[in-house]
Design a protein around this motif. Structure first.
Motif, PDB file in Angstrom:
ATOM      1  N   SER A   1       0.817  -1.212   0.000  1.00 28.01           N
ATOM      2  CA  SER A   1       0.000   0.000   0.000  1.00 28.01           C
ATOM      3  C   SER A   1       0.853   1.265   0.000  1.00 28.01           C
ATOM      4  N   ARG A   2       2.106   1.137   0.368  1.00 22.63           N
ATOM      5  CA  ARG A   2       3.040   2.263   0.322  1.00 22.63           C
ATOM      6  C   ARG A   2       4.447   1.706   0.211  1.00 22.63           C
ATOM      7  N   SER A   3       5.356   2.527  -0.302  1.00 20.51           N
ATOM      8  CA  SER A   3       6.740   2.060  -0.464  1.00 20.51           C
ATOM      9  C   SER A   3       7.756   3.008   0.171  1.00 20.51           C
ATOM     10  N   ASN A   4       7.298   4.099   0.756  1.00 13.65           N
ATOM     11  CA  ASN A   4       8.194   5.055   1.406  1.00 13.65           C
ATOM     12  C   ASN A   4       7.852   5.161   2.887  1.00 13.65           C
ATOM     13  N   PHE A   5       8.908   5.124   3.715  1.00 10.32           N
ATOM     14  CA  PHE A   5       8.753   5.157   5.159  1.00 10.32           C
ATOM     15  C   PHE A   5       9.789   6.084   5.760  1.00 10.32           C
ATOM     16  N   ARG A   6       9.557   6.494   7.016  1.00  8.41           N
ATOM     17  CA  ARG A   6      10.571   7.173   7.826  1.00  8.41           C
ATOM     18  C   ARG A   6      11.280   6.100   8.632  1.00  8.41           C
TER      19      ARG A   6
ATOM     20  N   GLY B   1      16.348   1.410   9.644  1.00  6.50           N
ATOM     21  CA  GLY B   1      17.091   2.653   9.489  1.00  6.50           C
ATOM     22  C   GLY B   1      17.016   3.112   8.044  1.00  6.50           C
ATOM     23  N   PRO B   2      17.557   4.289   7.750  1.00  2.53           N
ATOM     24  CA  PRO B   2      17.507   4.811   6.388  1.00  2.53           C
ATOM     25  C   PRO B   2      18.173   3.855   5.388  1.00  2.53           C
ATOM     26  N   GLY B   3      17.590   3.791   4.197  1.00  4.89           N
ATOM     27  CA  GLY B   3      18.157   2.956   3.139  1.00  4.89           C
ATOM     28  C   GLY B   3      17.082   2.327   2.278  1.00  4.89           C
ATOM     29  N   ARG B   4      17.528   1.493   1.351  1.00  6.81           N
ATOM     30  CA  ARG B   4      16.627   0.748   0.468  1.00  6.81           C
ATOM     31  C   ARG B   4      16.581  -0.694   0.958  1.00  6.81           C
ATOM     32  N   TYR B   5      15.402  -1.284   0.890  1.00  2.00           N
ATOM     33  CA  TYR B   5      15.216  -2.666   1.330  1.00  2.00           C
ATOM     34  C   TYR B   5      14.417  -3.421   0.278  1.00  2.00           C
ATOM     35  N   ARG B   6      14.720  -4.687   0.122  1.00  2.42           N
ATOM     36  CA  ARG B   6      13.965  -5.559  -0.766  1.00  2.42           C
ATOM     37  C   ARG B   6      12.899  -6.269   0.068  1.00  2.42           C
TER      38      ARG B   6
ATOM     39  N   THR C   1      10.589  -3.027  -3.761  1.00  7.59           N
ATOM     40  CA  THR C   1      11.563  -2.254  -2.977  1.00  7.59           C
ATOM     41  C   THR C   1      10.825  -1.241  -2.123  1.00  7.59           C
ATOM     42  N   ILE C   2      11.319  -1.048  -0.900  1.00  9.34           N
ATOM     43  CA  ILE C   2      10.836   0.062  -0.074  1.00  9.34           C
ATOM     44  C   ILE C   2      12.019   0.974   0.224  1.00  9.34           C
ATOM     45  N   VAL C   3      11.714   2.242   0.440  1.00 11.50           N
ATOM     46  CA  VAL C   3      12.739   3.239   0.750  1.00 11.50           C
ATOM     47  C   VAL C   3      12.430   3.812   2.129  1.00 11.50           C
ATOM     48  N   VAL C   4      13.451   3.823   2.971  1.00 10.39           N
ATOM     49  CA  VAL C   4      13.306   4.365   4.325  1.00 10.39           C
ATOM     50  C   VAL C   4      14.192   5.601   4.421  1.00 10.39           C
ATOM     51  N   LYS C   5      13.582   6.722   4.755  1.00 10.62           N
ATOM     52  CA  LYS C   5      14.326   7.984   4.862  1.00 10.62           C
ATOM     53  C   LYS C   5      14.558   8.341   6.316  1.00 10.62           C
ATOM     54  N   LYS C   6      15.580   9.140   6.535  1.00 10.15           N
ATOM     55  CA  LYS C   6      15.908   9.599   7.880  1.00 10.15           C
ATOM     56  C   LYS C   6      14.743  10.411   8.428  1.00 10.15           C
ATOM     57  N   ALA C   7      14.416  10.165   9.698  1.00  8.91           N
ATOM     58  CA  ALA C   7      13.330  10.911  10.338  1.00  8.91           C
ATOM     59  C   ALA C   7      13.746  12.364  10.514  1.00  8.91           C
ATOM     60  N   PRO C   8      12.805  13.298  10.399  1.00  7.43           N
ATOM     61  CA  PRO C   8      13.138  14.705  10.607  1.00  7.43           C
ATOM     62  C   PRO C   8      13.614  14.919  12.044  1.00  7.43           C
TER      63      PRO C   8
END
Length: 145
Positions: free
Chosen positions: A59-64, A111-116, A132-139
């Motif tokens: 349902s989503r591919s981008n996370f903090r 943590g931040p990065g790309r994951y399969r 693939t999902i992408v995890v970005k650094k939390a603000p």
């Protein structure tokens, strides 16, 4: 027991003083010692994955960065599972095998990065059950002092 006017006056003054102190304490409210607050534990980010032959749709591919709760619904006829791994192949989380029409879940802190995200059952990944999902650094948190 007779008391002198001087003693009565002292009692009246003492009573008035104590009454005034009590009124001031009530008016100012309770005294609460300040304590450092404990860090607030972030709520997990949620996503839903649908597994079928041979697709894995999220349902989503981008996370903090932080806790993630991935719920999996197997809408296919075959069993499926979900594995989350780093690009180098290191597995960081996996679900149990989920039967047809079943539900599963993965709870992980990333943590931040790309994951399969993929199905590890024989041949499923090769047939396209991978995303693939992408995890970005939390603000940065602002200090509220």
């Amino acid at each position: 027991m007779a008391s002198s006017p001087r003693t009565r006056r002292r009692l009246v003054i003492t009573a008035l003083a104590l009454g005034a102190l009590g009124t001031a304490a009530i008016a100012s409210g309770p005294v609460i010692a300040a304590r450092p607050s404990a860090p607030v534990k972030p709520a997990p980010q949620r996503a839903l994955a649908f597994a079928t032959e041979f697709a894995l749709n999220l349902s989503r591919s981008n996370f903090r960065e932080g806790p993630i709760r991935l719920q999996i619904k197997n809408i296919g006829e075959d069993d499926h599972d979900v594995v989350i791994s780093r690009p180098n192949g290191k597995v960081v989380a996996r679900s149990r095998v989920i039967p047809s029409e079943g539900l599963g879940e993965v709870r992980v802190r990333l943590g931040p990065g790309r994951y399969r995200v993929w199905c590890s059952l024989t041949g499923h990944r090769a047939h396209g059950m991978e995303t693939t999902i992408v995890v970005k650094k939390a603000p940065a948190r602002r200090d509220r002092s």
